[in-house]
Scaffold this active site. Sequence first.
Site, PDB file in Angstrom:
ATOM      1  N   GLY A 272      38.540  50.949  39.289  1.00 18.82           N
ATOM      2  CA  GLY A 272      37.285  51.822  39.899  1.00 18.82           C
ATOM      3  C   GLY A 272      36.355  52.018  38.985  1.00 18.82           C
ATOM      4  N   GLY A 316      38.881  45.865  38.071  1.00 19.37           N
ATOM      5  CA  GLY A 316      38.710  44.655  38.737  1.00 19.37           C
ATOM      6  C   GLY A 316      37.129  44.475  38.444  1.00 19.37           C
ATOM      7  N   CYS A 384      21.568  35.724  60.443  1.00 21.94           N
ATOM      8  CA  CYS A 384      20.642  36.147  61.486  1.00 21.94           C
ATOM      9  C   CYS A 384      21.165  37.806  61.820  1.00 21.94           C
ATOM     10  CB  CYS A 384      21.134  35.478  62.597  1.00 21.94           C
ATOM     11  SG  CYS A 384      20.322  33.948  62.469  1.00 21.94           S
TER      12      CYS A 384
HETATM   13  C1  LIG Z   1      40.091  48.052  44.393  1.00 21.78           C
HETATM   14  C2  LIG Z   1      41.400  48.548  43.485  1.00 21.78           C
HETATM   15  C3  LIG Z   1      41.096  48.369  42.096  1.00 21.78           C
HETATM   16  C4  LIG Z   1      39.888  47.922  41.359  1.00 21.78           C
HETATM   17  O1  LIG Z   1      38.704  48.517  41.739  1.00 21.78           O
HETATM   18  P1  LIG Z   1      37.515  48.180  40.729  1.00 21.78           P
HETATM   19  O2  LIG Z   1      36.534  49.109  41.539  1.00 21.78           O
HETATM   20  O3  LIG Z   1      37.198  46.926  41.174  1.00 21.78           O
HETATM   21  O4  LIG Z   1      37.853  48.116  39.316  1.00 21.78           O
HETATM   22  C5  LIG Z   1      42.493  48.647  41.393  1.00 21.78           C
HETATM   23  N1  LIG Z   1      43.490  49.201  42.124  1.00 21.78           N
HETATM   24  C6  LIG Z   1      43.508  49.276  43.499  1.00 21.78           C
HETATM   25  C7  LIG Z   1      44.712  49.650  44.024  1.00 21.78           C
HETATM   26  C8  LIG Z   1      42.428  48.972  44.219  1.00 21.78           C
HETATM   27  O5  LIG Z   1      42.584  49.058  45.517  1.00 21.78           O
END
Ligand SMILES: *Cc1c(COP(=O)(O)O)cnc(C)c1O
Length: 454
Positions: A272, A316, A384
């Site tokens: 996150g 991520g 659209c």
């Molecule tokens: C989405 C998610 C992540 C990664 O989140 P990012 O904001 O892309 O870093 C990591 N762990 C879990 C469990 C998630 O759902």
Amino acid sequence: MAAGMTGLGKRDKGKSAVRTCSGSKKDEEEKGEEMGVLKIGGVDCRSLAEQFGTPLYVYDEGRIAEQARAAVENFRSEKFETEVAYASKAFSSKALFRLLSGEGLGLDVVSGGELYGAMEAGVDMKRVYFHGNNKSNEEIEMGLEAGVGYFVVDNVMEVDRLVSAAGGAGKKAKALLRINPGISAHTHEYIMTSKPDSKFGIYIENRAQIEQVMDILDADENIELAGFHSHIGSQIVEAESFEKALGTMIGFLADIKASRGVDGFELSIGGGFGIKYVEEDRPVPLGQMCASLVRYAEEALEKSDVTISKLITEPGRAVVGEAGYTLYTIGDMKKSGDKNYIFVDGGMSDNIRPALYSAEYTCALAEKLTEKPAASYCIAGKNCESGDVLIADAKLPEAKTGDLLVVYSTGAYGYSMASNYNRLGRPAVVFVRDGKARLVIRRETYADQYSLEV
Ligand SMILES: *Cc1c(COP(=O)(O)O)cnc(C)c1O
């Protein structure tokens, strides 16, 4: 917005500083390009557009590797094991999985589809974390069969199904129980996962359900409860929310130790970590965030009587987000009311985030980086929907049809959330590095789009 935001710009600037001016025509041309035309990974955006067409997702591979390394190198401790697992939902492709495995990252998957890609890419299954709040029986069996290291379990029903599937297949795996620590971080409601009524995990105060999961797994021979997991949301730019979550989870482990006498669990603090989308964003750099979370965990553990065997994080967006660019070609333009529309050849079908989360982005005219802003434009797509606006108010030099427009920081949740809406076809994905581009995912053709119809 200047190319300087990308880190790439910075490198290019460094290069031109050491080049001595020879006055040759070639040097002049190169200098001109560097000044006004966007290069990604050393490749001129015009040649990318020419060779691969637009819209086009372009990833600077070197930048992905840098981010991966920054995470791995800084997420280390002498006190416990550590692991960085890339959250593949941000962008999944076999080429990326190979790249990140090579950099020493594990992998989060949330579905059979993501797991399939990881298997095809040859990812070490012991380092795969299988997430998801409603895994199907088929997915659970697939994970067991593949030998994934961890199932991150969400609820009591899933644990029951997992235990019975593992028993049936005679397979073993570790489980992390997803706990919702109830930390509210400053982000959009839809990407905030840690409210007490969230659909994810078991709320930390719901001790009865947590104990129930622990009892089921204590009694089972195949699935070992290795530890706990929390993930508080996405695009969180300050370290404080993660520290709060860590502190809360360590407190939780202390309670568990006191009530059940068990210690030494693994702890995942999720991902996150925020990235820079617009000038005002001030995210803590990933490496720094990783280092400070490890220090914080060490100190908090020191003050408690709890130990952990392993700390896991799952970035991520922060791994791939800023490494990704989307190149569009400007088509028609028009004035409507007091808006100056620029229409691009993609839109919400390749980037749903502005429509979904009111996400903001920065763009530039990729061949006019050094020209001064001359007008305010509304950058809209060709889908659209009135909501198909990528950037509501972009200050750009004078734009004209045929110009290349680049949107920065589209590497996360762009391609992975892309759709076939209006049958535009998903754009191609290219990786660039050291002046070379390689096609990683080809553009979806009309025939591709109808290929599933029986
Ligand atoms: C989405 C998610 C992540 C990664 O989140 P990012 O904001 O892309 O870093 C990591 N762990 C879990 C469990 C998630 O759902």
